[in-house]
Write a protein that holds these residues in place. Sequence first.
Motif, PDB file in Angstrom:
ATOM      1  N   ASP A  47       4.377   0.406  11.251  1.00 55.79           N
ATOM      2  CA  ASP A  47       4.016  -1.006  11.085  1.00 55.79           C
ATOM      3  C   ASP A  47       3.516  -1.265   9.662  1.00 55.79           C
ATOM      4  O   ASP A  47       2.449  -1.834   9.450  1.00 55.79           O
ATOM      5  CB  ASP A  47       3.003  -1.434  12.151  1.00 55.79           C
ATOM      6  CG  ASP A  47       3.639  -1.434  13.532  1.00 55.79           C
ATOM      7  OD1 ASP A  47       4.321  -2.415  13.852  1.00 55.79           O
ATOM      8  OD2 ASP A  47       3.497  -0.429  14.254  1.00 55.79           O
ATOM      9  N   VAL A  48       4.347  -0.831   8.735  1.00 56.46           N
ATOM     10  CA  VAL A  48       4.030  -0.953   7.310  1.00 56.46           C
ATOM     11  C   VAL A  48       5.090  -1.766   6.568  1.00 56.46           C
ATOM     12  O   VAL A  48       4.778  -2.761   5.908  1.00 56.46           O
ATOM     13  CB  VAL A  48       3.897   0.441   6.652  1.00 56.46           C
ATOM     14  CG1 VAL A  48       3.746   0.317   5.135  1.00 56.46           C
ATOM     15  CG2 VAL A  48       2.722   1.207   7.239  1.00 56.46           C
ATOM     16  N   ILE A  49       6.359  -1.358   6.669  1.00 51.18           N
ATOM     17  CA  ILE A  49       7.367  -1.922   5.767  1.00 51.18           C
ATOM     18  C   ILE A  49       7.681  -3.386   6.055  1.00 51.18           C
ATOM     19  O   ILE A  49       8.231  -4.073   5.193  1.00 51.18           O
ATOM     20  CB  ILE A  49       8.669  -1.088   5.766  1.00 51.18           C
ATOM     21  CG1 ILE A  49       9.320  -1.066   7.156  1.00 51.18           C
ATOM     22  CG2 ILE A  49       8.406   0.319   5.269  1.00 51.18           C
ATOM     23  CD1 ILE A  49      10.697  -0.415   7.153  1.00 51.18           C
ATOM     24  N   CYS A  87       6.186  -5.443   3.425  1.00 53.03           N
ATOM     25  CA  CYS A  87       6.573  -5.154   2.038  1.00 53.03           C
ATOM     26  C   CYS A  87       7.820  -5.941   1.634  1.00 53.03           C
ATOM     27  O   CYS A  87       8.883  -5.764   2.257  1.00 53.03           O
ATOM     28  CB  CYS A  87       6.847  -3.663   1.865  1.00 53.03           C
ATOM     29  SG  CYS A  87       5.459  -2.609   2.356  1.00 53.03           S
ATOM     30  N   PRO A  88       7.744  -6.774   0.606  1.00 51.40           N
ATOM     31  CA  PRO A  88       8.941  -7.481   0.145  1.00 51.40           C
ATOM     32  C   PRO A  88      10.077  -6.528  -0.214  1.00 51.40           C
ATOM     33  O   PRO A  88      11.241  -6.788   0.076  1.00 51.40           O
ATOM     34  CB  PRO A  88       8.437  -8.252  -1.082  1.00 51.40           C
ATOM     35  CG  PRO A  88       6.972  -8.463  -0.816  1.00 51.40           C
ATOM     36  CD  PRO A  88       6.534  -7.202  -0.118  1.00 51.40           C
ATOM     37  N   ASP A  89       9.748  -5.396  -0.847  1.00 48.88           N
ATOM     38  CA  ASP A  89      10.759  -4.422  -1.250  1.00 48.88           C
ATOM     39  C   ASP A  89      10.662  -3.196  -0.346  1.00 48.88           C
ATOM     40  O   ASP A  89      10.115  -2.160  -0.725  1.00 48.88           O
ATOM     41  CB  ASP A  89      10.550  -4.039  -2.717  1.00 48.88           C
ATOM     42  CG  ASP A  89      11.669  -3.155  -3.254  1.00 48.88           C
ATOM     43  OD1 ASP A  89      12.569  -2.783  -2.471  1.00 48.88           O
ATOM     44  OD2 ASP A  89      11.636  -2.823  -4.456  1.00 48.88           O
ATOM     45  N   LYS A  91       1.190 -11.740   7.883  1.00 48.32           N
ATOM     46  CA  LYS A  91       1.935 -11.527   6.642  1.00 48.32           C
ATOM     47  C   LYS A  91       3.134 -10.586   6.802  1.00 48.32           C
ATOM     48  O   LYS A  91       3.381  -9.710   5.977  1.00 48.32           O
ATOM     49  CB  LYS A  91       0.998 -11.026   5.528  1.00 48.32           C
ATOM     50  CG  LYS A  91      -0.154 -11.988   5.224  1.00 48.32           C
ATOM     51  CD  LYS A  91      -1.018 -11.478   4.096  1.00 48.32           C
ATOM     52  CE  LYS A  91      -2.181 -12.424   3.804  1.00 48.32           C
ATOM     53  NZ  LYS A  91      -1.751 -13.763   3.371  1.00 48.32           N
ATOM     54  N   HIS A  92       3.882 -10.774   7.891  1.00 47.73           N
ATOM     55  CA  HIS A  92       5.153 -10.071   8.029  1.00 47.73           C
ATOM     56  C   HIS A  92       6.203 -10.775   7.175  1.00 47.73           C
ATOM     57  O   HIS A  92       6.261 -12.005   7.115  1.00 47.73           O
ATOM     58  CB  HIS A  92       5.621 -10.068   9.483  1.00 47.73           C
ATOM     59  CG  HIS A  92       4.804  -9.185  10.372  1.00 47.73           C
ATOM     60  ND1 HIS A  92       4.912  -9.194  11.747  1.00 47.73           N
ATOM     61  CD2 HIS A  92       3.865  -8.245  10.078  1.00 47.73           C
ATOM     62  CE1 HIS A  92       4.072  -8.311  12.256  1.00 47.73           C
ATOM     63  NE2 HIS A  92       3.431  -7.731  11.269  1.00 47.73           N
ATOM     64  N   VAL A  93       7.039  -9.989   6.543  1.00 47.42           N
ATOM     65  CA  VAL A  93       8.156 -10.531   5.761  1.00 47.42           C
ATOM     66  C   VAL A  93       9.402 -10.644   6.631  1.00 47.42           C
ATOM     67  O   VAL A  93      10.205 -11.561   6.471  1.00 47.42           O
ATOM     68  CB  VAL A  93       8.446  -9.629   4.538  1.00 47.42           C
ATOM     69  CG1 VAL A  93       9.620 -10.166   3.736  1.00 47.42           C
ATOM     70  CG2 VAL A  93       7.208  -9.514   3.660  1.00 47.42           C
TER      71      VAL A  93
END
Length: 282
Positions: free
Chosen positions: A132-134, A137-139, A176-178
Amino acid sequence: MYYQDSDGIYVPQKPVTHRNDEFVEDQFAHLFEMQSKHFWYLGRHRFLLESLKRHQASENFSAIDLGGGCGGWVQYLTQTIPNRLTDLALADSSRVALLNAKGVLDEDVDLYHVDLMDLQMQEQWNTAYLLDVIEHCPDDVTVMREAAKALKPGGKLFVATPALDFFWSYNDEFVKHVRRYDKRKYQELAKNSGLILKDARYFMFFLSPLYWLSRKTRPKELNEEQMAKLYKEEYKTPHPIINNVLKAVFYAETPLGHHLSFPWGTSILGVFEKPNSKLNLY
């Protein structure tokens, strides 16, 4: 590349700045309170451990939890398979999270203050986790490539993320999920990061209708204080009776969800492998 500071944390020569726009650092204290008892964390840990037992064939191996926050997964590993771990580490960009974790983790667990976009690790670990990290992350491809660099040839990377755009809700925006992921997106991640996708399966299938219903109605526009209050309400451990019932339902997915493939779920777990040959993407 790293040296140990006065707090016992391994830090790089270049200072690390936590990206608050990806995960608000103030939320780590709340996360720390719930990581060892909330049904969702316990169910995810159980599902992930089963996958680890199936895909990490080595009797003993080293492991690092990248972006592991306050160390809930690392603590679970030390409680369940301590004899299999040769080296174990927790890495995060937040010193707040690492200092919280230091109070509960065994002394032989190494703590790393890292930038996931520039890990500065080369072929160091047999196993790595991005749990539950990426999705924050935008990239995400760069994060995956950095994790791949940190793995030894043949090493495994376990990635868990929210799944399926169908389940997108105000909560994804709130935390703040992308993006959310599916099996096709995991295949693309593997291709773009030079890894091999060995397995991908959805989980939290049984509770997905309840999840969908609970997130169906979007709250009215809230100010910062109201949003902070809502966060604490949404992410608190339920009453013990309710928590135990939900935990039992979630627990029923293991090992069932590893014998058959659930058609959907609110989360997805991928097992990626680093090829033994040198990767061109580096």
